[in-house]
Design a protein around this motif. Structure first.
Motif, PDB file in Angstrom:
ATOM      1  N   GLY A 185       1.778  12.077  16.769  1.00 29.86           N
ATOM      2  CA  GLY A 185       2.229  13.448  16.969  1.00 29.86           C
ATOM      3  C   GLY A 185       3.369  13.886  16.082  1.00 29.86           C
ATOM      4  N   MET A 186       3.677  13.126  15.033  1.00 25.11           N
ATOM      5  CA  MET A 186       4.824  13.451  14.186  1.00 25.11           C
ATOM      6  C   MET A 186       4.412  14.149  12.904  1.00 25.11           C
ATOM      7  SD  MET A 186       7.359  10.183  14.456  1.00 25.11           S
ATOM      8  CE  MET A 186       7.920   9.601  16.059  1.00 25.11           C
ATOM      9  N   SER A 187       5.342  14.937  12.369  1.00 27.12           N
ATOM     10  CA  SER A 187       5.162  15.536  11.044  1.00 27.12           C
ATOM     11  C   SER A 187       5.331  14.451   9.989  1.00 27.12           C
ATOM     12  CB  SER A 187       6.206  16.623  10.823  1.00 27.12           C
ATOM     13  OG  SER A 187       7.512  16.036  10.764  1.00 27.12           O
ATOM     14  N   HIS A 188       5.053  14.799   8.720  1.00 28.70           N
ATOM     15  CA  HIS A 188       5.191  13.823   7.642  1.00 28.70           C
ATOM     16  C   HIS A 188       6.632  13.350   7.508  1.00 28.70           C
ATOM     17  CE1 HIS A 188       1.102  13.936   6.230  1.00 28.70           C
ATOM     18  NE2 HIS A 188       1.129  15.261   6.061  1.00 28.70           N
ATOM     19  N   SER A 189       7.577  14.257   7.616  1.00 27.30           N
ATOM     20  CA  SER A 189       8.983  13.864   7.461  1.00 27.30           C
ATOM     21  C   SER A 189       9.441  12.997   8.630  1.00 27.30           C
ATOM     22  CB  SER A 189       9.876  15.105   7.343  1.00 27.30           C
ATOM     23  OG  SER A 189       9.782  15.915   8.493  1.00 27.30           O
ATOM     24  N   GLU A 190       8.998  13.335   9.856  1.00 29.57           N
ATOM     25  CA  GLU A 190       9.331  12.506  11.015  1.00 29.57           C
ATOM     26  C   GLU A 190       8.720  11.122  10.893  1.00 29.57           C
ATOM     27  OE1 GLU A 190       9.776  15.802  14.600  1.00 29.57           O
ATOM     28  OE2 GLU A 190       7.780  15.117  13.992  1.00 29.57           O
ATOM     29  N   THR A 191       7.476  11.076  10.396  1.00 35.24           N
ATOM     30  CA  THR A 191       6.806   9.788  10.209  1.00 35.24           C
ATOM     31  C   THR A 191       7.561   8.925   9.217  1.00 35.24           C
ATOM     32  OG1 THR A 191       4.626  10.675  10.779  1.00 35.24           O
ATOM     33  CG2 THR A 191       4.671   8.683   9.416  1.00 35.24           C
ATOM     34  N   ASP A 192       7.973   9.510   8.105  1.00 33.91           N
ATOM     35  CA  ASP A 192       8.735   8.750   7.101  1.00 33.91           C
ATOM     36  C   ASP A 192      10.011   8.176   7.709  1.00 33.91           C
ATOM     37  OD1 ASP A 192       6.818   9.355   5.227  1.00 33.91           O
ATOM     38  OD2 ASP A 192       7.952  10.995   4.309  1.00 33.91           O
ATOM     39  N   TYR A 193      10.673   8.979   8.537  1.00 27.94           N
ATOM     40  CA  TYR A 193      11.909   8.554   9.197  1.00 27.94           C
ATOM     41  C   TYR A 193      11.659   7.347  10.104  1.00 27.94           C
ATOM     42  CZ  TYR A 193      15.382   8.890  13.041  1.00 27.94           C
ATOM     43  OH  TYR A 193      16.310   8.625  14.015  1.00 27.94           O
ATOM     44  N   ILE A 194      10.599   7.412  10.903  1.00 23.42           N
ATOM     45  CA  ILE A 194      10.303   6.334  11.846  1.00 23.42           C
ATOM     46  C   ILE A 194       9.837   5.073  11.120  1.00 23.42           C
ATOM     47  CG2 ILE A 194       8.752   5.607  13.710  1.00 23.42           C
ATOM     48  CD1 ILE A 194      11.030   7.388  14.652  1.00 23.42           C
ATOM     49  N   VAL A 195       9.056   5.231  10.061  1.00 23.89           N
ATOM     50  CA  VAL A 195       8.590   4.065   9.303  1.00 23.89           C
ATOM     51  C   VAL A 195       9.762   3.305   8.701  1.00 23.89           C
ATOM     52  CG1 VAL A 195       7.354   3.353   7.208  1.00 23.89           C
ATOM     53  CG2 VAL A 195       6.272   4.923   8.824  1.00 23.89           C
ATOM     54  N   GLU A 196      10.705   4.015   8.118  1.00 23.55           N
ATOM     55  CA  GLU A 196      11.885   3.347   7.559  1.00 23.55           C
ATOM     56  C   GLU A 196      12.705   2.683   8.650  1.00 23.55           C
ATOM     57  OE1 GLU A 196      12.546   2.642   4.386  1.00 23.55           O
ATOM     58  OE2 GLU A 196      10.534   3.505   4.176  1.00 23.55           O
ATOM     59  N   LEU A 197      12.778   3.324   9.807  1.00 24.32           N
ATOM     60  CA  LEU A 197      13.490   2.739  10.931  1.00 24.32           C
ATOM     61  C   LEU A 197      12.808   1.451  11.385  1.00 24.32           C
ATOM     62  CD1 LEU A 197      15.633   2.883  13.152  1.00 24.32           C
ATOM     63  CD2 LEU A 197      14.058   4.330  14.462  1.00 24.32           C
ATOM     64  N   ILE A 198      11.481   1.475  11.523  1.00 25.84           N
ATOM     65  CA  ILE A 198      10.744   0.277  11.923  1.00 25.84           C
ATOM     66  C   ILE A 198      10.967  -0.853  10.925  1.00 25.84           C
ATOM     67  CG2 ILE A 198       8.422  -0.691  12.217  1.00 25.84           C
ATOM     68  CD1 ILE A 198       7.581   2.080  13.303  1.00 25.84           C
ATOM     69  N   ARG A 199      10.901  -0.502   9.646  1.00 29.31           N
ATOM     70  CA  ARG A 199      11.111  -1.509   8.605  1.00 29.31           C
ATOM     71  C   ARG A 199      12.490  -2.170   8.747  1.00 29.31           C
ATOM     72  NH1 ARG A 199       7.722  -1.135   4.259  1.00 29.31           N
ATOM     73  NH2 ARG A 199       7.548   1.133   4.425  1.00 29.31           N
ATOM     74  N   LYS A 200      13.494  -1.354   9.072  1.00 30.02           N
ATOM     75  CA  LYS A 200      14.858  -1.873   9.164  1.00 30.02           C
ATOM     76  C   LYS A 200      15.053  -2.742  10.410  1.00 30.02           C
ATOM     77  CE  LYS A 200      18.251   1.049  10.095  1.00 30.02           C
ATOM     78  NZ  LYS A 200      19.330   2.062   9.929  1.00 30.02           N
ATOM     79  N   VAL A 201      14.600  -2.244  11.563  1.00 28.15           N
ATOM     80  CA  VAL A 201      14.925  -2.961  12.810  1.00 28.15           C
ATOM     81  C   VAL A 201      14.041  -4.181  13.043  1.00 28.15           C
ATOM     82  CG1 VAL A 201      15.804  -0.860  13.876  1.00 28.15           C
ATOM     83  CG2 VAL A 201      13.431  -1.551  14.299  1.00 28.15           C
ATOM     84  N   THR A 202      12.919  -4.301  12.319  1.00 23.09           N
ATOM     85  CA  THR A 202      12.055  -5.478  12.491  1.00 23.09           C
ATOM     86  C   THR A 202      12.260  -6.521  11.399  1.00 23.09           C
ATOM     87  OG1 THR A 202      10.212  -4.411  11.314  1.00 23.09           O
ATOM     88  CG2 THR A 202      10.274  -4.173  13.718  1.00 23.09           C
TER      89      THR A 202
END
Length: 260
Positions: A185-202
């Motif tokens: 349910g996210m926009s492209h910019s929101e998706t980019d934000y979450i992907v980078e967050l996932i990459r960092k916290v995992t």
């Protein structure tokens, strides 16, 4: 990508002959899967393939009809979800699961209580615990929500609420993180934000995620498993899965077309 692990190491997750039936309907039909420590692993497949059921079997919400689930070599049979969580596996859900009236900071602090040794010590005043409060602030910094620290969680944007849920998921110190459609349910910019967050916290953790966005899947995962009608029809590196004729026929062609 996380560092590759030795093939001889005990897998972070090991599924063997996993089956789940509801009455006469078999949803998961003999799943075998090995996920190594430090691996970023995506599970994809069409709606109704059994992905959420598979997540629920791994995390103890459902008991398997047959087969085994092992976490770092330990059989999880008969364990409740909270026991599995305390062994080092944590998950998020498709629907955002936060306390909307509590502050962002309080949401994270609550998720730290057990791992910080508070257990059932109700007489402890958590607001006075320097270690607990500093731990919560460190997680807020990790998930880029320090500026939202004192706001009620319910007023955050959708992407920020998902980020908070990821923060809650990692707060207990689990080394196996399971995310169920983190960018839905996210926009492209929101998706980019979450992907980078996932990459960092995992980083240096094991990630297992269900995701429909193929851009996220192919950009983030070390390996991909394709689940169709309760069976894994392929597992491999992203480029191998993309080129697999069985996967293209059963799912991937239509999924990629839907992205455009």
């Amino acid at each position: 990508m996380n560092a590759p692990m030795s093939k001889t190491a005990v897998p972070a997750l090991q599924l063997e002959g996993l089956r789940k039936s509801f009455g006469r309907t078999e949803i998961i039909r003999g799943v075998d899967l090995s996920i190594q420590r430090g691996e970023l692993h995506a599970v994809i497949g069409p709606n109704g393939a059994g992905k959420s059921t598979l997540f629920n079997l791994i995390t103890g919400r459902f008991a398997p009809t047959s087969g085994t689930v092992r976490l770092h070599g330990t059989d999880l049979a008969g364990m409740a979800p909270f026991q599995i969580n305390r062994m080092g596996l944590s998950r998020s859900f498709q629907i955002t699961n936060i306390f909307p009236k509590m502050t962002v900071f309080e949401n994270v602090r609550c998720s730290l209580l057990w791992s910080q040794g508070y257990r059932y010590s109700f007489w402890n005043l958590v607001s006075r615990s320097r270690e607990l409060n500093e731990g919560a602030d460190e997680i807020l910094e990790q998930i880029n929500l320090t500026a939202r620290r004192d706001l009620p969680a319910g007023v955050l944007s959708y992407a920020e609420q998902r980020a908070l849920e990821i923060g809650i998921t990692i707060a207990g110190g689990a080394d196996v993180i399971m995310l169920d459609e983190p960018t839905a349910g996210m926009s492209h910019s929101e998706t980019d934000y979450i992907v980078e967050l996932i990459r960092k916290v995992t980083e240096n953790k094991t990630l297992v995620m269900v995701e429909h966005d193929m851009g996220v899947v192919f950009g983030l995962a070390d390996r991909i498993s394709v689940l169709v009608y309760g069976e894994i029809i392929a597992t491999g590196r992203p480029e191998d899965v993309r080129a697999n004729p069985k996967v293209q026929e059963a799912y991937l062609g239509a999924a990629l077309e839907a992205e455009h």
